[in-house]
Design an enzyme around this catalytic site. Structure first.
Site, mmCIF file in Angstrom:
data_model
loop_
_atom_site.group_PDB
_atom_site.id
_atom_site.type_symbol
_atom_site.label_atom_id
_atom_site.label_comp_id
_atom_site.label_asym_id
_atom_site.label_seq_id
_atom_site.Cartn_x
_atom_site.Cartn_y
_atom_site.Cartn_z
ATOM 1 N N CYS A 30 3.424 -12.762 15.280
ATOM 2 C CA CYS A 30 2.547 -11.579 15.179
ATOM 3 C C CYS A 30 1.473 -11.722 14.111
ATOM 4 C CB CYS A 30 3.381 -10.340 14.893
ATOM 5 S SG CYS A 30 4.697 -10.109 16.077
ATOM 6 N N HIS A 80 -0.634 -4.920 11.451
ATOM 7 C CA HIS A 80 0.065 -5.302 12.677
ATOM 8 C C HIS A 80 0.762 -4.069 13.236
ATOM 9 C CE1 HIS A 80 2.520 -7.098 15.612
ATOM 10 N NE2 HIS A 80 3.630 -7.132 14.905
ATOM 11 N N ASN A 110 4.055 -3.094 20.476
ATOM 12 C CA ASN A 110 3.829 -4.282 19.646
ATOM 13 C C ASN A 110 3.385 -5.438 20.550
ATOM 14 O OD1 ASN A 110 4.051 -6.623 18.151
ATOM 15 N ND2 ASN A 110 6.024 -6.116 17.243
#
Ligand code: ACO
Length: 311
Positions: free
Chosen positions: A109, A233, A263
């Site tokens: 990520c 993030h 996500n």
């Protein structure tokens, strides 16, 4: 001396949307639980990294007015490449009609910020035009019977064109980190599905975001007060909230798309950043802090002075 700056940007989300209500038919969960514990309402699924990357990359180049044949390097941040090899970047490079080096970059990520920082170093070194894409299809490695993970993830892509055309630096400070000793808390074996120790990831994520942001700001020689927009993030609204509290940054400075994307790993920061640009939240000269964390445990932050073309 010329410096790299962002001259084009675009995102892409696959068509199929899975709402929390849809998920409640798959596993024992509810819209209320997912929203309260994560801030997520829906996610896009069934994406393919190469397809999403081609769409976002093509639109970012069109916006920058860059012909694919003029791109000198493609960096594709992904941890869900369509195949083990060749790199998805090679497939994307060919489909976009580019003739240049192309590599996949896996920092989970944190991948987009790793890619951005890397591209800026190439620009400083004399490379004229670089395409950076963050693209992940986590829906393909999600265990749709595990309610502890399947409610969190989605697919998407975001791309930026970096051109060596700024008269002063635009990347003012950065921090890249990895703590491999914690790698086992968030993993996916070849051919397997995501395993996550959610509580431990949560705890470490807050600390990693705080450390990465603090280091990048310090290297940039600026403080939180100088930052107009934070692009964290998009993993969990509670993680973002806790990290920003520790950093003393009000939540209204954060770019958030989590509610409608979930996500999306390496795509999450460009998706949130482009959304903020579309909403006119960043003016030329403003400072933007991008900060991410992910499997590895990787973390990355960048302080960027917004210097769009024509400003
Ligand atoms: N629906 C309903 N109940 C659920 C669900 C669900 N989807 N998932 C778990 N529960 C239950 C648990 O079984 C538990 O029940 P119990 O008390 O009877 O045992 C209860 O809810 C509480 O579970 P917790 O795990 O304590 O819930 P928590 O508040 O910690 O939230 C979550 C879980 C959302 C996963 C959180 O820990 C988190 O966000 N962790 C970080 C995740 C993350 O950021 N991952 C990505 C990192 S980087 C990358 O993307 C690769």
């Amino acid at each position: 001396m010329a410096h790299g700056r962002i001259t084009g940007w675009a995102t892409h989300l696959p068509e199929r949307i899975l709402t929390n209500h849809d998920l409640a038919e798959l596993v024992d969960t509810s819209d209320e639980w997912i929203r309260e514990r994560s801030g997520i309402g829906a996610r896009h699924v069934d994406g393919k990294v190469t397809e999403m990357s081609v769409e976002a990359g093509r639109d970012a180049m069109a916006m920058a007015g860059v012909d694919p044949s003029d791109v000198d390097l493609l960096l594709l941040a992904t941890c869900t490449s369509d195949q083990q090899f060749p790199a998805s970047a090679s497939v994307v490079q060919n489909e976009l009609g580019m003739s240049c080096g192309a590599i996949d970059l896996n920092a989970a990520c944190s991948g987009f910020v790793y890619g951005l920082v890397t591209a800026m170093q190439f620009a400083e070194g004399g490379v004229e035009t670089i395409l950076v894409i963050g693209s992940d299809a986590l829906s393909g490695i999600t265990d749709w019977t595990d309610r502890g993970t399947c409610v969190l993830f989605g697919d998407g892509a975001g791309a930026v064109v970096i051109q060596r055309s700024a008269s002063t630096p635009t990347l003012l400070g950065w921090d890249l980190m990895s703590d491999g000793s914690a790698a086992s808390i968030l993993t996916c074996e070849h051919g397997g599905k995501i395993f996550m120790n959610g509580k431990e990831v949560f705890r470490r994520a807050v600390l990693a975001l705080e450390a990465a942001a603090t280091n990048a700001l310090e290297r940039a020689g600026v403080t939180m007060d100088d930052i107009t927009l934070v692009v964290p993030h998009q993993a969990n609204i509670r993680i973002v909230d806790a990290a920003l509290k520790r950093l003393g940054i009000p939540m209204d400075k954060a770019a958030m798309v989590l509610e409608r994307t979930g996500n999306t790993s390496a795509a999450s920061i460009p998706l949130a950043f482009v959304d903020a640009l579309d909403k006119g939240r960043v003016e030329p000269g403003d400072l933007v802090l991008m900060v991410g964390f992910g499997a590895g445990m990787s973390s990355a932050a960048a302080v960027v002075r917004w210097d769009p073309p024509g400003a």
